[in-house]
Design a protein around this motif. Sequence first.
Motif, PDB file in Angstrom:
ATOM      1  N   GLY A 150       0.809  -1.219   0.000  1.00 10.87           N
ATOM      2  CA  GLY A 150       0.000   0.000   0.000  1.00 10.87           C
ATOM      3  C   GLY A 150       0.839   1.263   0.000  1.00 10.87           C
ATOM      4  O   GLY A 150       0.511   2.242  -0.686  1.00 10.87           O
ATOM      5  N   LEU A 151       1.947   1.268   0.780  1.00  9.73           N
ATOM      6  CA  LEU A 151       2.764   2.481   0.844  1.00  9.73           C
ATOM      7  C   LEU A 151       3.392   2.796  -0.511  1.00  9.73           C
ATOM      8  O   LEU A 151       3.509   3.964  -0.892  1.00  9.73           O
ATOM      9  N   GLU A 152       3.745   1.723  -1.266  1.00 11.34           N
ATOM     10  CA  GLU A 152       4.339   1.931  -2.589  1.00 11.34           C
ATOM     11  C   GLU A 152       3.283   2.498  -3.558  1.00 11.34           C
ATOM     12  O   GLU A 152       3.563   3.401  -4.342  1.00 11.34           O
ATOM     13  N   VAL A 153       2.062   1.951  -3.467  1.00  8.33           N
ATOM     14  CA  VAL A 153       0.964   2.473  -4.295  1.00  8.33           C
ATOM     15  C   VAL A 153       0.770   3.965  -4.002  1.00  8.33           C
ATOM     16  O   VAL A 153       0.710   4.802  -4.901  1.00  8.33           O
ATOM     17  N   LEU A 154       0.756   4.276  -2.688  1.00  4.42           N
ATOM     18  CA  LEU A 154       0.563   5.667  -2.273  1.00  4.42           C
ATOM     19  C   LEU A 154       1.684   6.557  -2.830  1.00  4.42           C
ATOM     20  O   LEU A 154       1.429   7.656  -3.333  1.00  4.42           O
ATOM     21  N   ARG A 155       2.917   6.033  -2.751  1.00  7.69           N
ATOM     22  CA  ARG A 155       4.054   6.832  -3.211  1.00  7.69           C
ATOM     23  C   ARG A 155       3.911   7.155  -4.711  1.00  7.69           C
ATOM     24  O   ARG A 155       4.104   8.280  -5.144  1.00  7.69           O
ATOM     25  N   GLN A 156       3.523   6.101  -5.491  1.00  8.82           N
ATOM     26  CA  GLN A 156       3.417   6.317  -6.942  1.00  8.82           C
ATOM     27  C   GLN A 156       2.272   7.271  -7.282  1.00  8.82           C
ATOM     28  O   GLN A 156       2.399   8.100  -8.170  1.00  8.82           O
ATOM     29  N   VAL A 157       1.177   7.130  -6.542  1.00  7.78           N
ATOM     30  CA  VAL A 157       0.029   8.008  -6.798  1.00  7.78           C
ATOM     31  C   VAL A 157       0.397   9.448  -6.501  1.00  7.78           C
ATOM     32  O   VAL A 157       0.146  10.361  -7.293  1.00  7.78           O
ATOM     33  N   LYS A 158       1.034   9.671  -5.348  1.00  9.33           N
ATOM     34  CA  LYS A 158       1.321  11.046  -4.931  1.00  9.33           C
ATOM     35  C   LYS A 158       2.477  11.682  -5.694  1.00  9.33           C
ATOM     36  O   LYS A 158       2.695  12.892  -5.610  1.00  9.33           O
ATOM     37  N   SER A 159       3.234  10.840  -6.450  1.00 10.48           N
ATOM     38  CA  SER A 159       4.298  11.466  -7.237  1.00 10.48           C
ATOM     39  C   SER A 159       3.922  11.582  -8.712  1.00 10.48           C
ATOM     40  O   SER A 159       4.739  11.956  -9.547  1.00 10.48           O
ATOM     41  N   ASP A 160       2.667  11.269  -9.016  1.00  6.40           N
ATOM     42  CA  ASP A 160       2.198  11.438 -10.398  1.00  6.40           C
ATOM     43  C   ASP A 160       1.373  12.721 -10.479  1.00  6.40           C
ATOM     44  O   ASP A 160       0.498  12.956  -9.633  1.00  6.40           O
ATOM     45  N   ASP A 161       1.697  13.539 -11.456  1.00  9.07           N
ATOM     46  CA  ASP A 161       1.087  14.868 -11.530  1.00  9.07           C
ATOM     47  C   ASP A 161      -0.434  14.839 -11.578  1.00  9.07           C
ATOM     48  O   ASP A 161      -1.110  15.648 -10.945  1.00  9.07           O
ATOM     49  N   ARG A 162      -0.964  13.883 -12.363  1.00  9.93           N
ATOM     50  CA  ARG A 162      -2.410  13.829 -12.524  1.00  9.93           C
ATOM     51  C   ARG A 162      -3.063  13.160 -11.315  1.00  9.93           C
ATOM     52  O   ARG A 162      -4.044  13.649 -10.760  1.00  9.93           O
ATOM     53  N   LEU A 163      -2.444  12.040 -10.853  1.00  8.58           N
ATOM     54  CA  LEU A 163      -3.062  11.229  -9.798  1.00  8.58           C
ATOM     55  C   LEU A 163      -2.946  11.852  -8.407  1.00  8.58           C
ATOM     56  O   LEU A 163      -3.690  11.509  -7.514  1.00  8.58           O
ATOM     57  N   LYS A 164      -2.041  12.806  -8.251  1.00 11.43           N
ATOM     58  CA  LYS A 164      -1.838  13.309  -6.885  1.00 11.43           C
ATOM     59  C   LYS A 164      -3.048  14.083  -6.371  1.00 11.43           C
ATOM     60  O   LYS A 164      -3.188  14.328  -5.186  1.00 11.43           O
ATOM     61  N   LEU A 165      -3.962  14.422  -7.299  1.00 13.38           N
ATOM     62  CA  LEU A 165      -5.201  15.088  -6.875  1.00 13.38           C
ATOM     63  C   LEU A 165      -6.161  14.118  -6.200  1.00 13.38           C
ATOM     64  O   LEU A 165      -7.055  14.512  -5.466  1.00 13.38           O
ATOM     65  N   LEU A 166      -5.983  12.817  -6.466  1.00 11.72           N
ATOM     66  CA  LEU A 166      -6.903  11.805  -5.941  1.00 11.72           C
ATOM     67  C   LEU A 166      -6.791  11.688  -4.428  1.00 11.72           C
ATOM     68  O   LEU A 166      -5.713  11.433  -3.907  1.00 11.72           O
ATOM     69  N   PRO A 167      -7.918  11.895  -3.701  1.00 10.35           N
ATOM     70  CA  PRO A 167      -7.853  11.711  -2.248  1.00 10.35           C
ATOM     71  C   PRO A 167      -7.638  10.233  -1.926  1.00 10.35           C
ATOM     72  O   PRO A 167      -8.294   9.376  -2.488  1.00 10.35           O
TER      73      PRO A 167
END
Lengths: 500, 149
Positions: B74-91
């Motif tokens: 889960g932490l890796e998923v979170l890291r990738q989401v939050k470092s992607d410009d488009r996906l980082k908006l996703l709560p």
Amino acid sequence: MQATVGSSKATSPRWPRAIARYGVAAVSVAVATVLALLVRRFGFNDVALPLFLFAVGVTAWDAGPGPAVLSITLSALSFDFFFLPPFYSLDFSLADLPAVVLLLAFGFLITRFNTVRRRVEQQLLQARDELQAEVIERTQQASLLDLTHDSIFVRDSNDRITYWNRGAQELYGWTREQAIGQRSHDLLQTAFPAPLNDIEAELVRTGRWEGELRHTKADGNTVMVASRWSLRCDENGNPAATLETNNDISNQKRREEEIQSLNAQLAGWSAELQAANRELEAFAYSVSHDLRAPLRHVAGFAELLQKSGFSALNEKGRRYMTMILESANRMGELIDDLLAFSRIGRAETQMTSVNLDQLVKEVLGEARLETEGRDISWQIDPLPSCRGDRSMLKLVLVNLVSNAIKFTRQRTPATIEIGRAEGDKDEVVVFVRDNGAGFDMKYVHKLFGVFQRLHQSDVFEGTGIGLATVQRIIHRHGGKVRAEGVVDQGATFYFSVPKS
Amino acid sequence: MEIVGRILMVEDDPKDVELTLTALEDYHLANEVIVTRDGEEALDYLFCRGKYAARPSELPAVMLLDLKLPKVDGLEVLRQVKSDDRLKLLPVVVLTSSREEKDLVSSYRLGVNAYVVKPVDFHEFVNAIKELGVFWAVINAAPPGSVRK
């Protein structure tokens, strides 16, 4: 009578010696006279004077100036009487004068020689005595060096041993006779910590050197020594001899090595312990995550079953369902408490000065919910500050206070007292006392164990982790916990923490 | 009718999935839930890869993320989401059994929007899920580009 004997004894050595000395004069002149008369009978007339001179010489040499004067007088009289015409008369004439002068001069000369001889003899004796005294002193000094436990030897500029004390003999096993004259570095097979040239350069530059050497003893064993060298120079400033003092440090070295190996072992254990701790952490983490999930499912589906199939269940079935739910919730609590307990062991403590008065106030404020509707008489004494981790100490007080509230449930009024007890001068001892259910002192050793309970769970609920947590926190602060109790009369819990 | 956002759920345990769906169903939030069963599948969905290559690329209203997952955690998923410009908006809401401070701190460091420990008690669990669903899928104004129906 006795006194006379005593006095004659005291004086007797002097008189016979004087008589003997003057006797020498008389006897020698008499012998010379007889010899001269005998010789004259055979027709030799000119031998008399040399014979008298000889008698004077012998007297002056052996008996001293007094007997010499007597000898000269007697010789002059005898010579005049027997050998100067007119014979057999003591008729002094001017012709006798040369012989008398000759005798006087000869006597004076020999006396003078004798005086000089005696003075030289005296000086020689004195020199001998001084020499003897010095020899004795030197011997004593050398034997003092023998008394020391240090091994000391002296080697000359060619490294040949010139002095070897008893300490050296005992340490290395070679006697003085065996060692003296040997080259020390060969004899001892010295292993140097640095090139010998460097060591000797330092010795010449500073006059001394210190270091650790390995020597080989007579029995072939090696020995580590702390060595100190001092250089002695001759009057021209050239190195003459080196004094080497050696102390056996083999034991010290061995102990150092033992300490090092123990340290290494300790480091190993510490690493093992850290690994075990990490495993335990991983275990706690799995417990936290993996054990809770199935539990949630048991509770969740039992609940769903209760909801959707409740009407299909009979009374018994519904009771079982309730028990399943209660058990699942209780296991959840147990897991949470166990995790909290294991977290105390792993968490870093932040030691600050803690105001215990304020901490107690906070804890009581938060306990208000639990005490609603209860008749509790609180006695709170003023407390000093202490040194500790504030949040952990708060947990200690929360546990003790909520225990006190819980176990006084059947008392009206309940009395709970928080105060300070006597302790060492560098610690603060706090107690929490209640008049509740108490406990039997024969179980006191179980009180602070994990999951240990002294009351049935349907009377007093709880997981049995609270006091274990208290003990763990106080131990982490370097303090102690203890408890006193009487069944149905109450309990007192003490804990000590360092003073701030 | 309220506007309900799409919920992306990343959870490997089928029982937890069922309990969560049951809880959401009670509040009529379950028909817009997408379930992915591991970290890799969740990332495939978000980045429109693999079996999700054909899907329209709108964002869900919220992602409910478990930490302990097969393949990619889960932490890796979170890291990738939050470092992607488009996906980082996703709560992103971490929904986990772990109370470990380590996990909590790592999640917030990576920019998680909420961290919820799954309660053992079913009522509490249902309440937590319901509140999460209502808040993130209904009350919260989702970032632009997310699906609403």
